[in-house]
Design a protein around this motif. Structure first.
Motif, mmCIF file in Angstrom:
data_model
loop_
_atom_site.group_PDB
_atom_site.id
_atom_site.type_symbol
_atom_site.label_atom_id
_atom_site.label_comp_id
_atom_site.label_asym_id
_atom_site.label_seq_id
_atom_site.Cartn_x
_atom_site.Cartn_y
_atom_site.Cartn_z
ATOM 1 N N LEU A 94 36.944 47.589 -1.330
ATOM 2 C CA LEU A 94 36.275 46.308 -1.570
ATOM 3 C C LEU A 94 34.773 46.500 -1.786
ATOM 4 C CD1 LEU A 94 38.194 44.087 0.989
ATOM 5 C CD2 LEU A 94 38.057 43.663 -1.475
ATOM 6 N N HIS A 95 34.181 47.420 -1.047
ATOM 7 C CA HIS A 95 32.755 47.699 -1.266
ATOM 8 C C HIS A 95 32.530 48.274 -2.662
ATOM 9 C CE1 HIS A 95 30.674 46.975 2.625
ATOM 10 N NE2 HIS A 95 31.908 47.044 3.101
ATOM 11 N N LEU A 96 33.429 49.137 -3.106
ATOM 12 C CA LEU A 96 33.300 49.677 -4.455
ATOM 13 C C LEU A 96 33.569 48.606 -5.506
ATOM 14 C CD1 LEU A 96 35.055 53.138 -4.000
ATOM 15 C CD2 LEU A 96 32.606 52.717 -4.277
ATOM 16 N N ALA A 97 34.509 47.698 -5.224
ATOM 17 C CA ALA A 97 34.812 46.624 -6.176
ATOM 18 C C ALA A 97 33.611 45.709 -6.371
ATOM 19 C CB ALA A 97 36.019 45.825 -5.686
ATOM 20 N N GLU A 98 32.886 45.455 -5.301
ATOM 21 C CA GLU A 98 31.677 44.632 -5.423
ATOM 22 C C GLU A 98 30.657 45.316 -6.324
ATOM 23 O OE1 GLU A 98 28.937 42.232 -2.280
ATOM 24 O OE2 GLU A 98 29.068 44.396 -1.954
ATOM 25 N N ARG A 99 30.630 46.632 -6.265
ATOM 26 C CA ARG A 99 29.643 47.398 -7.020
ATOM 27 C C ARG A 99 30.069 47.625 -8.471
ATOM 28 N NH1 ARG A 99 28.134 53.112 -4.369
ATOM 29 N NH2 ARG A 99 28.337 51.759 -2.531
ATOM 30 N N TYR A 100 31.370 47.902 -8.674
ATOM 31 C CA TYR A 100 31.815 48.400 -9.977
ATOM 32 C C TYR A 100 32.827 47.518 -10.702
ATOM 33 C CZ TYR A 100 29.722 52.838 -8.477
ATOM 34 O OH TYR A 100 28.858 53.814 -8.054
ATOM 35 N N GLY A 101 33.404 46.531 -10.025
ATOM 36 C CA GLY A 101 34.425 45.721 -10.671
ATOM 37 C C GLY A 101 35.802 45.979 -10.095
ATOM 38 N N PRO A 102 36.824 45.241 -10.555
ATOM 39 C CA PRO A 102 38.106 45.195 -9.846
ATOM 40 C C PRO A 102 39.083 46.329 -10.116
ATOM 41 C CG PRO A 102 38.141 43.688 -11.706
ATOM 42 C CD PRO A 102 36.738 44.241 -11.633
ATOM 43 N N ARG A 103 38.965 47.054 -11.223
ATOM 44 C CA ARG A 103 40.048 47.951 -11.642
ATOM 45 C C ARG A 103 39.893 49.346 -11.020
ATOM 46 N NH1 ARG A 103 40.091 48.264 -17.818
ATOM 47 N NH2 ARG A 103 42.077 49.356 -17.424
ATOM 48 N N PHE A 104 41.020 49.849 -10.433
ATOM 49 C CA PHE A 104 40.993 51.133 -9.737
ATOM 50 C C PHE A 104 42.247 51.948 -10.036
ATOM 51 C CE2 PHE A 104 38.258 48.444 -7.198
ATOM 52 C CZ PHE A 104 37.215 49.286 -6.845
ATOM 53 N N GLU A 105 42.072 53.262 -10.034
ATOM 54 C CA GLU A 105 43.190 54.174 -9.851
ATOM 55 C C GLU A 105 42.882 54.983 -8.597
ATOM 56 O OE1 GLU A 105 43.405 56.530 -13.447
ATOM 57 O OE2 GLU A 105 42.157 58.089 -12.561
ATOM 58 N N ARG A 142 31.356 56.354 -1.018
ATOM 59 C CA ARG A 142 30.346 56.805 -1.964
ATOM 60 C C ARG A 142 30.814 56.469 -3.371
ATOM 61 N NH1 ARG A 142 27.590 62.846 -2.853
ATOM 62 N NH2 ARG A 142 25.928 62.087 -4.209
ATOM 63 N N GLY A 143 29.899 56.163 -4.252
ATOM 64 C CA GLY A 143 30.260 55.832 -5.621
ATOM 65 C C GLY A 143 29.299 56.419 -6.628
ATOM 66 N N TRP A 144 29.833 56.692 -7.806
ATOM 67 C CA TRP A 144 29.050 57.188 -8.931
ATOM 68 C C TRP A 144 29.371 56.336 -10.160
ATOM 69 C CZ3 TRP A 144 31.736 60.258 -5.516
ATOM 70 C CH2 TRP A 144 31.049 61.275 -4.852
ATOM 71 N N PRO A 145 28.470 56.132 -11.111
ATOM 72 C CA PRO A 145 27.140 56.740 -11.207
ATOM 73 C C PRO A 145 26.177 56.137 -10.189
ATOM 74 C CG PRO A 145 27.434 55.136 -12.952
ATOM 75 C CD PRO A 145 28.755 55.245 -12.251
ATOM 76 N N GLY A 146 25.122 56.868 -9.964
ATOM 77 C CA GLY A 146 24.113 56.442 -9.010
ATOM 78 C C GLY A 146 23.801 57.551 -8.038
ATOM 79 N N GLU A 147 22.729 57.397 -7.341
ATOM 80 C CA GLU A 147 22.255 58.418 -6.410
ATOM 81 C C GLU A 147 22.472 58.012 -4.960
ATOM 82 O OE1 GLU A 147 21.250 61.335 -7.430
ATOM 83 O OE2 GLU A 147 21.544 60.710 -9.514
#
Length: 366
Positions: A132-143, A323-328
């Motif tokens: 959910l934290h990544l979805a807030e950052r990057y959007g809903p679609r995941f594998e 942790r997520g990419w892109p970004g530092e």
């Protein structure tokens, strides 16, 4: 090098974890084993001469799993009295365990060969919190890619229903709803669409095999009635719908998966729970390097994420890091959780940005 006092102490340490997680019967068995272990059986000798790190190797839970399996099979009324909670006298519990270690030596010895396969579906609450934290950052679609998948129960993360502090995710008609006690800040209320899940395990459990399923059930503590029921339903879901789970080395598999083409608009996520401690240091380093390398290639259209739920052995809690990419941005601690998912505590920004270590006291295991 073998250290008998440390190996005995590992059972007392595990008893402390069990008490912290409201499992008094399993705690009592662990405490009694610290006293009952002797050299009258091959099982006892192997435990006392254990040359690895007994806490990280989950030595106590290996043996307790075997004893629980014997209880479930009904091989000894005295042993079942302990596992049912009917017998609580420490001296009686210890005496029964001493006798069982000798009488059931051949049955117990193989349980020491590998780490517990505690494939707990409710742990997916912590991992969904990270997603959910990544979805807030990057959007809903995941594998989703998972290492240490065991029987693949957390590969059903797209088929479970979650209620995480009032944030609902997943199909409403799912036969399994993961609804931990929620503490602290709620997770982001972002939509999540998991398009695929794939997993690997060095020794995957095929729950279509009744013997393998029974072994998985034996690793669920006898105190945990709700977990046992959830496990049975999750096993039925795997049998009915299957999961994409292969046998293999975690580092080899991660490197290969990250090299595969990635659909546009999808965030590829590596997730794992209570796995990192069992990987050799060289494998952990290879996975770190592979993720950093793939992260350097990540773009706004093809993102990469890492979600882990791993134990902090000093504090008797588990930590959800993202942790997520892109970004530092560094790895962020976004939640704390019960080892088996009974509760989750959401944290608020600014998040701790320290890489995961299993212990922060006497030693640190990277």
């Amino acid at each position: 090098m073998a250290n008998e006092p440390a190996n005995r102490a590992a059972f007392d340490i595990q008893a402390g974890y069990c008490i912290a997680m409201d499992a008094p019967i399993t705690a009592r068995v662990c405490t009694a084993l610290a006293d009952a272990l002797d050299r009258d059986s091959e099982t006892g000798r192997r435990v006392l001469d254990w040359s690895g790190e007994p806490v990280a190797d989950a030595l106590a839970l290996r043996l307790v799993g075997g004893l629980h399996a014997l209880h479930r099979a009904g091989v000894d009324p005295a042993l079942s009295a302990e596992f049912s909670g009917a017998e609580t006298d420490p001296s009686c519990v210890s005496a029964t365990l001493k006798a069982t270690l000798v009488a059931q030596d051949a049955a117990l010895l193989p349980w020491l060969d590998g780490p517990p396969q505690t494939n707990e579906a409710a742990r997916s609450a912590g991992m969904m919190t990270g997603i959910l934290h990544l979805a807030e950052r990057y959007g809903p679609r995941f594998e989703v890619l998972e290492i240490g998948s065991s029987a693949g129960l957390n590969l059903l993360i797209d088929r479970y229903r979650f209620d995480l502090g009032g944030v609902n995710v997943g199909p409403s008609a799912s036969p399994v709803t993961i609804h931990p006690e929620w503490r602290g800040a709620p997770p982001p209320g972002a939509p999540v669409e998991i398009e695929s899940t794939r997993g690997v395990d060095i020794q995957p459990v095929d729950v279509a095999d009744p013997v393998a399923a029974a072994r998985l059930e034996a690793y669920v503590w006898v105190d945990a009635v709700e977990r046992q029921a959830r496990l049975a339903t999750a096993i039925a879901m795997v049998r009915e719908g299957g999961v994409d789970l292969v046998e293999g080395d975690a580092a080899d598999w991660v490197e290969a998966q990250l090299a595969e083409p990635q659909p546009k608009g999808v965030t590829r996520v590596l997730m794992h729970s209570v796995v990192w401690q069992y990987l050799p240091p060289a494998s952990r380093e290879r996975i770190r390097v592979a993720m950093d390398t793939a992260g350097a290639r990540a773009t706004a259209e093809r993102r990469l994420g890492w979600v882990m739920m791993e134990p902090n052995r000093d504090l008797h809690r588990h930590e959800v890091r993202v942790r997520g990419w892109p970004g530092e941005r560094a790895m962020e601690l976004v939640a704390l959780t019960h080892a088996h998912g009974a509760w989750v505590e959401g944290l608020s920004a600014p998040y701790e940005t320290r890489d995961y270590v299993m212990r922060r006291g006497a030693y640190e295991k990277n």
